[in-house]
Motif scaffolding. Structure first.
Motif, mmCIF file in Angstrom:
data_model
loop_
_atom_site.group_PDB
_atom_site.id
_atom_site.type_symbol
_atom_site.label_atom_id
_atom_site.label_comp_id
_atom_site.label_asym_id
_atom_site.label_seq_id
_atom_site.Cartn_x
_atom_site.Cartn_y
_atom_site.Cartn_z
ATOM 1 N N ASP A 1 -1.771 14.889 -2.800
ATOM 2 C CA ASP A 1 -1.962 15.612 -3.536
ATOM 3 C C ASP A 1 -1.340 17.128 -3.553
ATOM 4 N N ARG A 2 -0.926 17.505 -4.680
ATOM 5 C CA ARG A 2 -0.161 18.356 -4.328
ATOM 6 C C ARG A 2 -0.330 20.147 -4.207
ATOM 7 N N SER A 3 -2.172 20.491 -4.629
ATOM 8 C CA SER A 3 -2.067 21.268 -4.862
ATOM 9 C C SER A 3 -3.925 21.509 -3.806
ATOM 10 N N ASP A 4 -4.148 19.849 -2.842
ATOM 11 C CA ASP A 4 -4.827 20.603 -2.379
ATOM 12 C C ASP A 4 -4.496 19.506 -0.588
ATOM 13 N N ASP A 5 -3.296 19.982 0.482
ATOM 14 C CA ASP A 5 -2.988 19.518 1.518
ATOM 15 C C ASP A 5 -3.774 17.920 2.204
ATOM 16 N N SER A 6 -5.155 18.461 2.093
ATOM 17 C CA SER A 6 -5.868 17.847 2.812
ATOM 18 C C SER A 6 -6.413 16.997 2.187
ATOM 19 N N HIS A 7 -6.097 16.277 -0.003
ATOM 20 C CA HIS A 7 -6.844 15.059 -0.150
ATOM 21 C C HIS A 7 -5.731 14.331 -0.340
ATOM 22 N N PHE A 8 -5.426 12.844 -0.166
ATOM 23 C CA PHE A 8 -4.909 12.224 0.779
ATOM 24 C C PHE A 8 -5.054 10.547 -0.277
ATOM 25 N N ILE A 9 -4.756 10.163 -0.834
ATOM 26 C CA ILE A 9 -5.271 8.555 -1.375
ATOM 27 C C ILE A 9 -4.450 7.685 -1.395
ATOM 28 N N GLU A 10 -4.859 6.618 -0.834
ATOM 29 C CA GLU A 10 -4.501 5.315 -1.172
ATOM 30 C C GLU A 10 -4.619 4.527 -1.617
ATOM 31 N N ILE A 11 -3.168 3.563 -1.920
ATOM 32 C CA ILE A 11 -3.641 3.244 -3.151
ATOM 33 C C ILE A 11 -3.096 1.292 -2.204
ATOM 34 N N VAL A 12 -4.178 0.174 -2.146
ATOM 35 C CA VAL A 12 -3.660 -1.337 -1.792
ATOM 36 C C VAL A 12 -4.186 -1.924 -2.520
ATOM 37 N N GLU A 13 -3.105 -2.471 -2.919
ATOM 38 C CA GLU A 13 -2.762 -4.047 -3.506
ATOM 39 C C GLU A 13 -2.842 -5.411 -2.947
ATOM 40 N N PHE A 14 -4.157 -6.131 -3.302
ATOM 41 C CA PHE A 14 -3.963 -6.853 -3.171
ATOM 42 C C PHE A 14 -3.870 -8.514 -4.427
ATOM 43 N N PRO A 15 -3.930 -9.159 -3.892
ATOM 44 C CA PRO A 15 -3.271 -11.015 -4.876
ATOM 45 C C PRO A 15 -4.726 -10.764 -5.667
ATOM 46 N N SER A 16 -5.389 -10.193 -5.364
ATOM 47 C CA SER A 16 -6.811 -10.918 -5.388
ATOM 48 C C SER A 16 -8.332 -10.118 -5.203
ATOM 49 N N TYR A 17 -9.435 -9.756 -5.385
ATOM 50 C CA TYR A 17 -10.790 -9.585 -4.833
ATOM 51 C C TYR A 17 -11.075 -9.993 -3.752
ATOM 52 N N GLU A 18 -10.931 -11.692 -3.647
ATOM 53 C CA GLU A 18 -11.598 -12.046 -2.701
ATOM 54 C C GLU A 18 -10.435 -11.667 -1.385
ATOM 55 N N ASP A 19 -9.374 -11.806 -1.753
ATOM 56 C CA ASP A 19 -7.866 -11.918 -0.507
ATOM 57 C C ASP A 19 -8.652 -10.295 0.103
ATOM 58 N N ALA A 20 -8.941 -9.362 -1.596
ATOM 59 C CA ALA A 20 -9.435 -8.060 -0.965
ATOM 60 C C ALA A 20 -10.776 -8.305 0.373
ATOM 61 N N MET A 21 -12.114 -8.836 -0.111
ATOM 62 C CA MET A 21 -12.876 -9.123 0.935
ATOM 63 C C MET A 21 -13.026 -10.108 1.592
ATOM 64 N N ARG A 22 -11.574 -10.753 2.031
ATOM 65 C CA ARG A 22 -11.478 -11.104 3.303
ATOM 66 C C ARG A 22 -11.005 -9.820 4.391
ATOM 67 N N ASN A 23 -9.568 -9.267 3.388
ATOM 68 C CA ASN A 23 -8.832 -7.657 4.898
ATOM 69 C C ASN A 23 -10.404 -7.648 5.389
ATOM 70 N N SER A 24 -11.395 -7.011 4.012
ATOM 71 C CA SER A 24 -12.339 -6.281 4.685
ATOM 72 C C SER A 24 -13.571 -6.400 5.296
ATOM 73 N N ASN A 25 -13.585 -7.957 4.992
ATOM 74 C CA ASN A 25 -14.457 -8.334 6.583
ATOM 75 C C ASN A 25 -13.949 -9.052 8.326
ATOM 76 N N LEU A 26 -12.008 -8.509 8.396
ATOM 77 C CA LEU A 26 -11.436 -8.628 9.514
ATOM 78 C C LEU A 26 -12.386 -7.791 10.940
ATOM 79 N N SER B 1 0.544 -1.043 -0.075
ATOM 80 C CA SER B 1 -0.025 0.099 0.086
ATOM 81 C C SER B 1 1.039 0.961 -0.056
ATOM 82 N N ILE B 2 0.224 2.011 -0.313
ATOM 83 C CA ILE B 2 1.079 3.016 -0.681
ATOM 84 C C ILE B 2 -0.331 4.283 -0.591
ATOM 85 N N ILE B 3 0.477 6.281 -0.144
ATOM 86 C CA ILE B 3 -0.496 6.739 0.343
ATOM 87 C C ILE B 3 0.195 8.196 -0.314
ATOM 88 N N GLY B 4 -0.685 8.965 -0.840
ATOM 89 C CA GLY B 4 -0.324 10.358 -1.999
ATOM 90 C C GLY B 4 -0.758 11.714 -1.237
#
Length: 232
Positions: free
Chosen positions: A42-67, A37-40
Motif C-alpha cells: 500500500d503506497r499510503s501505509d508501509d505496513s499494509h500488504f496484499i498478496e494475489i495468488v492465482e490457481f488453475p481452479s478452486y479445487e487446486d487452491a484447496m489442495r494447496n491449502s491442505n498441504l 503470485s504477486i505481492i503489493g
C-alpha cells in the motif's frame, strides 16, 4: 487461470515475512498448485500488504491449502502480522489476457510440425466455426479438427500474429500465414510453391479461457491465384 485468492495483511516485520514465504516455496516445491503470485504494498501505509495468488481452479487452491507445509507456514505468518490477515476467494469471470494467450497458442498449435496435438486445451467440445469459404459451419471439435487436417495435409505452414486486440469475451487476431504447398489441397496437386495469405479471426471465449466460437476472414482468392488455380 480461473481462481484467485487475495491475502490482506498488516505487518511491521515484512522482511521476516518475505523470508518465511521463501521457505514455504522451497518446502512445497513440486507440490504447490499456485500458478502465479504477486505481492503489493500500500503506497499510503508501509505496513499494509496484499498478496494475489492465482490457481488453475478452486479445487487446486484447496489442495494447496491442505498441504501440511501450508498450515505450518500460515501459523508462523499470523505470528508476524500486526492483526489477523483476511482471505478473499475470487472466481474469475473475465480475463482478457488469458483469452489472448489461448488464441495465440491455438494458432501456434494448428501450424505445429508432425501430428496435430489435442485441441481440447483450446476449444470447447461444441466449438462453432464460421468460415465463409465453406457452405456450412463446422460445429464440434471433431469437425474443426478435420478442417484443420485438410489444410495441414496440403501445406507446411506457420502463422505470424500481426495484431491482437481483446475486449470482453472477444479476441480479434490479424495474422499472416506463410506456407509451402507440399500436398494435395482441394484437388490441386502439390506444387511446392511458396505461398502467403493474410486474414483476421475473431474468437469468443468463455470464463476458463477456452474458445467457444470463431469467425474467419482471409484472402482465399489470392491464395488460389498463387497456386495458379483460378479459372479464366
Amino acid at each position: 487461470m480461473t481462481f484467485v485468492q487475495l491475502i490482506d495483511c498488516k505487518t511491521s516485520r515484512f522482511d521476516e515475512m518475505n523470508r518465511l514465504m521463501d521457505t514455504w516455496v522451497e518446502q512445497t516445491k513440486g507440490k504447490r498448485t499456485a500458478s502465479h503470485s504477486i505481492i503489493g504494498k500500500d503506497r499510503s501505509d508501509d505496513s499494509h500488504f496484499i498478496e494475489i495468488v492465482e490457481f488453475p481452479s478452486y479445487e487446486d487452491a484447496m489442495r494447496n491449502s491442505n498441504l501440511p507445509e501450508t498450515d505450518r507456514i500460515f501459523r508462523e505468518m499470523v505470528a508476524l502480522c500486526d492483526e489477523m490477515p483476511t482471505f478473499t476467494d475470487l472466481d474469475i469471470i473475465r480475463d482478457e489476457q488469458l483469452y489472448k494467450d489461448t488464441c495465440r497458442r491455438f494458432f501456434e498449435t494448428i501450424a505445429t510440425k508432425g501430428d496435430l496435438p489435442p485441441l481440447d486445451g483450446f476449444l470447447t467440445e461444441n466449438y462453432h466455426d464460421h468460415d465463409p469459404s465453406f457452405e456450412q459451419d463446422n460445429i464440434g471439435m471433431d469437425a474443426v479438427r478435420r478442417e484443420i487436417e485438410m489444410w495441414r495435409g496440403g501445406f507446411d505452414s506457420t502463422f505470424t500474429i500481426d495484431d491482437q486486440l481483446a475486449e470482453g469475451d472477444r479476441v480479434c487476431t490479424r495474422w499472416t500465414w506463410n506456407a509451402t504447398h507440399n500436398g494435395e489441397f482441394m484437388g490441386i496437386p502439390a506444387s511446392n510453391k511458396q505461398v502467403t495469405m493474410t486474414g483476421t479471426t475473431i474468437h469468443r471465449c468463455r470464463e476458463d479461457g477456452k474458445i467457444v466460437e470463431g469467425w474467419w476472414q482471409y484472402d482465399r482468392l489470392g491464395l488460389m491465384g498463387q497456386l495458379e488455380a483460378l479459372e479464366m
